[in-house]
Motif scaffolding. Structure first.
Motif, short mmCIF file in Angstrom:
data_model
loop_
_atom_site.label_atom_id
_atom_site.label_comp_id
_atom_site.label_asym_id
_atom_site.label_seq_id
_atom_site.Cartn_x
_atom_site.Cartn_y
_atom_site.Cartn_z
N LYS A 136 34.14 16.28 4.49
CA LYS A 136 33.25 16.53 3.36
C LYS A 136 32.13 17.43 3.87
O LYS A 136 31.39 17.05 4.79
CB LYS A 136 32.67 15.22 2.82
N VAL A 137 32.00 18.62 3.28
CA VAL A 137 31.03 19.60 3.77
C VAL A 137 30.03 19.93 2.67
O VAL A 137 30.42 20.32 1.57
CB VAL A 137 31.74 20.90 4.23
N VAL A 138 28.74 19.77 2.97
CA VAL A 138 27.69 20.06 1.98
C VAL A 138 26.53 20.78 2.66
O VAL A 138 26.31 20.64 3.87
CB VAL A 138 27.17 18.78 1.30
N ARG A 139 25.81 21.55 1.89
CA ARG A 139 24.54 22.13 2.34
C ARG A 139 23.44 21.16 1.89
O ARG A 139 23.38 20.78 0.73
CB ARG A 139 24.31 23.50 1.72
N CYS B 136 19.47 12.61 6.86
CA CYS B 136 20.23 13.61 6.11
C CYS B 136 20.38 13.17 4.65
O CYS B 136 20.83 12.05 4.37
CB CYS B 136 21.60 13.79 6.75
N ALA B 137 20.02 14.06 3.72
CA ALA B 137 20.16 13.76 2.30
C ALA B 137 21.62 13.78 1.86
O ALA B 137 21.96 13.25 0.80
CB ALA B 137 19.36 14.77 1.47
N GLY B 138 22.50 14.35 2.70
CA GLY B 138 23.91 14.44 2.34
C GLY B 138 24.71 13.21 2.69
O GLY B 138 25.55 12.76 1.92
N CYS B 139 24.46 12.63 3.88
CA CYS B 139 25.28 11.50 4.34
C CYS B 139 24.47 10.27 4.71
O CYS B 139 25.04 9.20 4.96
CB CYS B 139 26.15 11.92 5.52
N PRO C 151 11.95 24.02 2.88
CA PRO C 151 12.65 23.16 3.86
C PRO C 151 13.85 23.89 4.45
O PRO C 151 14.51 24.70 3.80
CB PRO C 151 13.09 21.96 3.01
N ARG C 152 14.16 23.56 5.69
CA ARG C 152 15.29 24.17 6.37
C ARG C 152 16.60 23.67 5.75
O ARG C 152 16.74 22.51 5.36
CB ARG C 152 15.27 23.80 7.85
N GLN C 153 17.57 24.56 5.67
CA GLN C 153 18.88 24.19 5.13
C GLN C 153 19.80 23.78 6.28
O GLN C 153 19.87 24.44 7.31
CB GLN C 153 19.48 25.37 4.36
N TRP C 154 20.53 22.68 6.07
CA TRP C 154 21.47 22.16 7.06
C TRP C 154 22.88 22.12 6.49
O TRP C 154 23.07 22.01 5.28
CB TRP C 154 21.09 20.73 7.46
N LEU C 155 23.85 22.23 7.38
CA LEU C 155 25.26 22.06 7.02
C LEU C 155 25.68 20.68 7.53
O LEU C 155 25.60 20.40 8.72
CB LEU C 155 26.10 23.15 7.67
N CYS C 156 26.12 19.82 6.62
CA CYS C 156 26.52 18.45 6.96
C CYS C 156 28.03 18.33 6.79
O CYS C 156 28.58 18.65 5.73
CB CYS C 156 25.80 17.45 6.05
N ALA C 157 28.73 17.90 7.86
CA ALA C 157 30.19 17.73 7.82
C ALA C 157 30.55 16.33 8.28
O ALA C 157 30.29 15.97 9.44
CB ALA C 157 30.87 18.78 8.70
N THR C 158 31.11 15.53 7.38
CA THR C 158 31.50 14.16 7.71
C THR C 158 32.94 13.91 7.30
O THR C 158 33.46 14.56 6.38
CB THR C 158 30.59 13.14 6.99
N ARG C 159 33.59 12.96 7.97
CA ARG C 159 34.96 12.58 7.65
C ARG C 159 34.97 11.58 6.51
O ARG C 159 34.08 10.72 6.40
CB ARG C 159 35.62 11.92 8.85
N ALA C 160 36.00 11.70 5.68
CA ALA C 160 36.20 10.68 4.65
C ALA C 160 36.65 9.38 5.30
O ALA C 160 36.32 8.28 4.85
CB ALA C 160 37.23 11.15 3.64
N ARG C 161 37.43 9.49 6.40
CA ARG C 161 37.89 8.32 7.15
C ARG C 161 37.56 8.51 8.62
O ARG C 161 37.90 9.52 9.21
CB ARG C 161 39.41 8.14 7.02
N ASN C 162 36.88 7.53 9.20
CA ASN C 162 36.66 7.57 10.65
C ASN C 162 36.57 6.14 11.17
O ASN C 162 35.65 5.41 10.86
CB ASN C 162 35.41 8.36 11.04
N THR C 163 37.57 5.74 11.93
CA THR C 163 37.63 4.41 12.52
C THR C 163 37.39 4.50 14.00
O THR C 163 37.41 5.58 14.58
CB THR C 163 39.01 3.77 12.25
N LYS C 164 37.18 3.34 14.64
CA LYS C 164 36.87 3.32 16.08
C LYS C 164 37.86 2.42 16.81
O LYS C 164 38.35 1.46 16.24
CB LYS C 164 35.44 2.82 16.30
#
Length: 564
Positions: free
Chosen positions: A324-327, A336-339, A551-564
């Motif tokens: 999932k990629v958002v600015r 982070c406001a995205g994740c 405000p500075r713009q950031w690129l946020c990239a997170t996985r929909a699924r991430n297990t450990k």
């Protein structure tokens, strides 16, 4: 510009290699741009032949000739410096240099080629500088690019036949010609040949080959150029790493993309918009969703984070599935406001700070009157350290049409309240600010006198640059630095692009003035750098919005699924 440099008198033993151009060294693509070199008539011998005497000999002949019309005298006066300079300017080589420099300034390729042909016809000897200017012009893009490209290789070959020893600019311009003719292989070959002449390649020397291979989709050859750069100690910057990241992404080379992301993190920290788009395209690609592990060693990842100082682990792609990629933006605490993840603050190595202070001292001593700066260092050692340093001129003029001591004093009082020891900050002001203009009013005189008595003011001497003083004070005292100066000009570039941004990020306090009053913007509690979290998410800061209001713009990239 790329042209320039002094010629080397001794010819390397392998110089004959270039005489063979355009044989095996040039590809078929490059050969078609060679045209027969016209055989110009040799100049007729004259009393002062340009080929017989050196420039100094001809200069002496010229200056002597200036006085031939004067009646002889027992003690003839020596030729004036003005006459010598005029004679030097009138030499054919000097006239040619001036004309070519003007063409270079205005991008006049066709005119430069005409001047070159005329000089060859008249038998004017061409120097390394002349050839470098011509090669530079021929390698430039523009309306006459085809004309320049067609003649460029011819001029390069003529330079070789004239046994004019090349320098780094020569090879770089020739490499640009090769790249313009879609021959990055030749461009890379030229860079390799620089070693034969004992010339150290620069970053710009590799650009034509690296970008050429990337443009043609030849990833492995681009990696070879990159490896050659590393071997020669040439550090890639954002443009080069971004090109390598892009081709790695297009070729689906996940491991290489990961490597380039880490190199962006360590060497670039914050990316421009074009690089941000490359990163965004990768995370949105199908290949990005396929790389990564669903289960990983949490302990090993955490050990990697500790070993790296925080903000990254270097264990490869973690998690699986689409990204999932958002600015987005970060709040004041670094959330982070995205994740919803919180960014970390990465520590600065004390040894790096010490080395940085030494580099500031060295550069300041090179550019300031040594005794003046040494006196400041002694003064600071006696009366420091301070909790905060104030760039007085910058703060006093912030959002003002004239210098405001009231505004400066407001900042000083705010900083004193923030000080654990309730101590005044050190104000750095040029001496002229302390004796003239607004400083003459009784109220401001009293204010300056009170700062002097408290050892909270240092007036830099005439002819000095305040920047070196407040920067050195802030670094050596490990204190806050209050200034709106973004420290991006040439002076600060001399300090390098690695440690300085990290130091500035943790120490710079900015000032803003609005209808509500004056505000101090403290350093953020998190590091503004590409961060890789322990669960595999990525946050990439851009250079967009790097000021107080936006405000500075950031690129946020997170996985929909991430297990450990």
């Amino acid at each position: 510009m790329l042209h320039g440099g002094a010629a080397v008198t001794k010819t390397p033993p392998l110089f004959s290699f270039f005489i063979k151009i355009p044989l095996p060294f040039l590809s078929r693509t490059s050969r078609r741009f060679f045209r027969p070199i016209p055989h110009y008539p040799k100049p007729q011998p004259s009393p002062i032949s340009t080929h017989t005497f050196s420039m100094n000999q001809r200069l002496n002949n010229s200056t002597l000739a200036l006085s031939r019309d004067s009646p002889p005298s027992p003690a003839a006066p020596s030729v004036s410096n003005k006459a010598r300079k005029k004679a030097r300017r009138d030499l054919p080589e000097a006239v040619l240099k001036h004309k070519l420099d003007m063409c270079s300034r205005h991008g006049q390729v066709v005119e430069a080629l005409r001047i070159y042909d005329e000089a060859r016809t008249n038998g004017v000897p061409l120097s390394l500088h002349h050839y470098n200017v011509l090669l530079y012009l021929c390698s430039c893009d523009g309306e006459d690019a085809d004309v320049g490209l067609g003649r460029g290789f011819e001029i390069f070959r003529q330079m070789v036949e004239d046994k004019v020893v090349p320098n780094e600019a020569t090879f770089t311009n020739a490499a640009r010609l090769a790249a313009a003719s879609a021959d990055p292989e030749m461009a890379f070959g030229l860079v390799k040949q620089m070693k034969v002449f004992g010339i150290e390649p620069k970053l710009r020397s590799y650009g034509p080959a690296l970008f050429g291979f990337c443009k043609k989709g030849e990833a492995e050859r681009a990696y070879e150029v990159d490896a050659h750069m590393v071997e020669c100690g040439v550090v890639a910057e954002e443009a080069e790493i971004s090109a390598l990241l892009k081709i790695s992404s297009e070729m689906g080379k996940g491991e290489k993309v990961y490597e380039m992301m880490q190199r962006l993190r360590s060497g670039v920290r914050q990316v421009g918009e074009s690089t941000a788009e490359v990163v965004e395209e990768w995370f949105k690609s199908k290949e990005a969703g396929r790389v990564g592990v669903e289960r990983w060693d949490v302990k090993k990842v955490r050990e990697g984070v500790v070993r790296g100082g925080g903000g990254w682990h270097g264990q490869g792609w973690l998690g699986s599935g689409e990204w999932k990629v958002v600015r987005t933006q970060m709040d004041e605490a670094g959330t982070c406001a995205g994740c919803g993840q919180k960014l970390v603050c990465i520590d600065i190595d004390p040894k790096e700070t010490e080395d940085f202070a030494l580099s500031v001292t060295k550069l300041a001593n090179q550019r300031e009157v040594r005794n003046d700066f040494a006196q400041f260092q002694e003064w600071l050692q006696r009366h420091g350290p301070f909790d905060a340093i104030v760039d007085g001129a910058n703060v006093g003029l912030s959002n003002q049409h004239y210098f405001s001591f009231i505004q400066l004093n407001t900042v000083v009082n705010r900083l004193q309240k923030l000080s654990p020891a309730n101590r005044l900050p050190l104000v750095i002001l040029h001496k002229s600010r302390t004796i003239g203009g607004p400083a003459q009013t009784p109220k401001n005189k009293a204010l300056l006198e009170s700062w002097k008595k408290s050892r909270a003011l240092y007036a830099t001497p005439p002819g000095s640059n305040d920047d070196w003083y407040w920067l050195y004070a802030a670094v050596s005292c490990k204190s806050l630095l209050v200034t709106n100066d973004e420290m991006r000009d040439h002076l600060f570039q001399l300090l390098g692009t690695n440690f300085f941004p990290r130091w500035k990020e943790k120490h710079q306090v900015r000032v803003s003035v609005s209808k509500l009053g004056l505000n101090l913007h403290m350093p953020p509690p998190y590091s503004i750098v590409i961060q890789e979290s322990e669960d595999g998410s990525w946050h990439v800061p851009t250079t967009t919005g790097d000021d107080i209001e936006t405000p500075r713009q950031w690129l946020c990239a997170t996985r929909a699924r991430n297990t450990k």
